[in-house]
Design a protein around this motif. Sequence first.
Motif, PDB file in Angstrom:
ATOM      1  N   UNK A  43       0.588  -1.108   0.104  1.00  0.00           N
ATOM      2  CA  UNK A  43      -0.539   0.436  -0.033  1.00  0.00           C
ATOM      3  C   UNK A  43       0.424   1.605  -0.336  1.00  0.00           C
ATOM      4  N   UNK A  44       1.755   1.120   0.593  1.00  0.00           N
ATOM      5  CA  UNK A  44       2.969   2.598   0.762  1.00  0.00           C
ATOM      6  C   UNK A  44       3.173   2.741  -0.279  1.00  0.00           C
ATOM      7  N   UNK A  45       3.754   1.857  -1.167  1.00  0.00           N
ATOM      8  CA  UNK A  45       4.503   1.690  -2.602  1.00  0.00           C
ATOM      9  C   UNK A  45       3.463   2.325  -3.760  1.00  0.00           C
ATOM     10  N   UNK A  46       2.600   1.858  -3.634  1.00  0.00           N
ATOM     11  CA  UNK A  46       1.003   2.062  -4.532  1.00  0.00           C
ATOM     12  C   UNK A  46       0.679   3.919  -4.165  1.00  0.00           C
ATOM     13  N   UNK A  51       1.507   9.300  -6.684  1.00  0.00           N
ATOM     14  CA  UNK A  51       2.117  10.898  -6.650  1.00  0.00           C
ATOM     15  C   UNK A  51       2.723  10.734  -7.824  1.00  0.00           C
ATOM     16  N   UNK A  52       3.842   9.920  -8.359  1.00  0.00           N
ATOM     17  CA  UNK A  52       4.153  10.434  -9.054  1.00  0.00           C
ATOM     18  C   UNK A  52       3.687  10.421 -10.482  1.00  0.00           C
ATOM     19  N   UNK A  53       2.013   8.876 -10.806  1.00  0.00           N
ATOM     20  CA  UNK A  53       1.741   9.229 -11.636  1.00  0.00           C
ATOM     21  C   UNK A  53       1.215  10.623 -11.957  1.00  0.00           C
ATOM     22  N   UNK A  54       0.379  11.048 -10.774  1.00  0.00           N
ATOM     23  CA  UNK A  54      -0.025  12.875 -10.799  1.00  0.00           C
ATOM     24  C   UNK A  54       0.672  13.722 -11.302  1.00  0.00           C
ATOM     25  N   UNK A  55       1.865  13.718 -11.466  1.00  0.00           N
ATOM     26  CA  UNK A  55       2.430  14.595 -11.872  1.00  0.00           C
ATOM     27  C   UNK A  55       3.171  14.414 -12.721  1.00  0.00           C
ATOM     28  N   UNK A  56       3.096  13.295 -13.291  1.00  0.00           N
ATOM     29  CA  UNK A  56       3.025  13.111 -14.916  1.00  0.00           C
ATOM     30  C   UNK A  56       2.749  13.641 -15.929  1.00  0.00           C
ATOM     31  N   UNK A  57       1.148  12.894 -15.151  1.00  0.00           N
ATOM     32  CA  UNK A  57       0.258  13.071 -16.432  1.00  0.00           C
ATOM     33  C   UNK A  57      -0.293  14.721 -16.367  1.00  0.00           C
ATOM     34  N   UNK A  58      -0.098  15.699 -15.628  1.00  0.00           N
ATOM     35  CA  UNK A  58      -0.441  16.524 -15.142  1.00  0.00           C
ATOM     36  C   UNK A  58       0.827  17.231 -16.165  1.00  0.00           C
ATOM     37  N   UNK A 265       7.911  19.284   2.155  1.00  0.00           N
ATOM     38  CA  UNK A 265       9.355  19.969   2.060  1.00  0.00           C
ATOM     39  C   UNK A 265      10.638  18.680   1.038  1.00  0.00           C
ATOM     40  N   UNK A 266      11.372  17.988   1.392  1.00  0.00           N
ATOM     41  CA  UNK A 266      11.788  16.861   0.561  1.00  0.00           C
ATOM     42  C   UNK A 266      11.024  16.178  -0.490  1.00  0.00           C
ATOM     43  N   UNK A 267       9.784  15.278   0.191  1.00  0.00           N
ATOM     44  CA  UNK A 267       9.289  14.814  -0.408  1.00  0.00           C
ATOM     45  C   UNK A 267       8.098  14.615  -1.672  1.00  0.00           C
ATOM     46  N   UNK A 268       7.515  16.233  -1.574  1.00  0.00           N
ATOM     47  CA  UNK A 268       7.506  16.445  -3.418  1.00  0.00           C
ATOM     48  C   UNK A 268       8.948  16.774  -3.950  1.00  0.00           C
ATOM     49  N   UNK A 269      10.138  17.264  -3.823  1.00  0.00           N
ATOM     50  CA  UNK A 269      10.764  17.767  -4.401  1.00  0.00           C
ATOM     51  C   UNK A 269      11.237  16.142  -5.316  1.00  0.00           C
ATOM     52  N   UNK A 270      11.241  15.189  -4.652  1.00  0.00           N
ATOM     53  CA  UNK A 270      12.128  13.643  -4.820  1.00  0.00           C
ATOM     54  C   UNK A 270      11.172  13.339  -6.421  1.00  0.00           C
ATOM     55  N   UNK A 271       9.904  13.986  -5.985  1.00  0.00           N
ATOM     56  CA  UNK A 271       8.866  13.642  -7.217  1.00  0.00           C
ATOM     57  C   UNK A 271       9.258  14.336  -8.222  1.00  0.00           C
ATOM     58  N   UNK A 272       9.198  15.411  -8.485  1.00  0.00           N
ATOM     59  CA  UNK A 272       9.256  16.854  -8.743  1.00  0.00           C
ATOM     60  C   UNK A 272      10.771  16.602  -9.661  1.00  0.00           C
TER      61      UNK A 272
END
Length: 289
Positions: A43-46, A51-58, A265-272
Amino acid sequence: MTLLLKAQPLVDVRIPEMQQLCSRLKAQGITPKLVVVLVGDNPASLSYITNKRKLCEKVGASFELRQLPPSTTATDFLEAMNGINTDPSVHGCIIQLPVYGESAGLKLEALVDAHKDVDGFHPTNTANLYLGRVHVKSLLPCTPKGVMSLLKHYKIDVKGKTAVVIGRSQIVGKPMSLLLNLAGATVTMCHSGTGDLSEHTRRADIVISAVGKINLLTAQHFDPARKTVVIDVGMNKNAGGKLLGDCDFNSVQSVVAAITPVPGGVGPMTVLSLIENLLTAAQNQKENV
Ligand code: NAD
């Protein structure tokens, strides 16, 4: 007044830039595509993948989740990876950790083609970082890359500064230390074998903690006169399920000049950084680098 190093202002700047770049690539017949390989349904991985899918599609890129059962054999896993590596419509791929079953025994870091390695873990990309061959086309590990972007956005100059990185993992601590070193900082890498952590952190201009321990750092780890900048990479859940970093936030923020919040902080930067790497990989493949 302590400066809160939030990711959102930088994310807000970068998204339209990435959308424009993606549109330009599409106009040239290239739709950047990310494939995330997941073994099982942790579940954590999903939730990380969402988050990755959302930014990718955005940004206008395409996304595919390739979900494999935990019973997947090593042979089947390697075959799936080979299919992704040889598919010209795929520009970036990550293997979402942890993996289970036979796949866990494989040398995962070498399984995504170096040109599609948007996590920046492939030995070729690791070697380039080690050798100091870092440029705009580099695929750098996402969390350290994101931290460097955050520091730059908040105009925190690293050159000549004393930096302490806590943690020596392959995905965060080590590449973080190398990037800070390349940027001109004097870097100390602390880890589980470090005797007195506060001896190092108290004389640091910049402290980056990537350990995974709630309340590892408290006010006593900092000298208020140093006006330290603290980057908290840690992502820990407390007994109540609340997301916390490695810092005892309230205690630390009262004695430092700037600190990243957790979350935000760092979490959204990793996805970005991951999606930045995807666009870089698509550009590189277009140029046949
Ligand atoms: P890891 O378990 O691979 O490494 C942890 C490191 O901490 C090790 O190198 C170890 O030597 C060091 N360590 C352990 N106890 C210590 C102590 N008492 N004092 C000093 N050092 C100590 O972990 P990782 O994969 O590098 O992740 C670290 C943390 O960062 C975790 O909480 C993880 O969830 C988080 N993380 C966050 C992001 C993000 O995007 N925010 C990305 C990756 C990892």
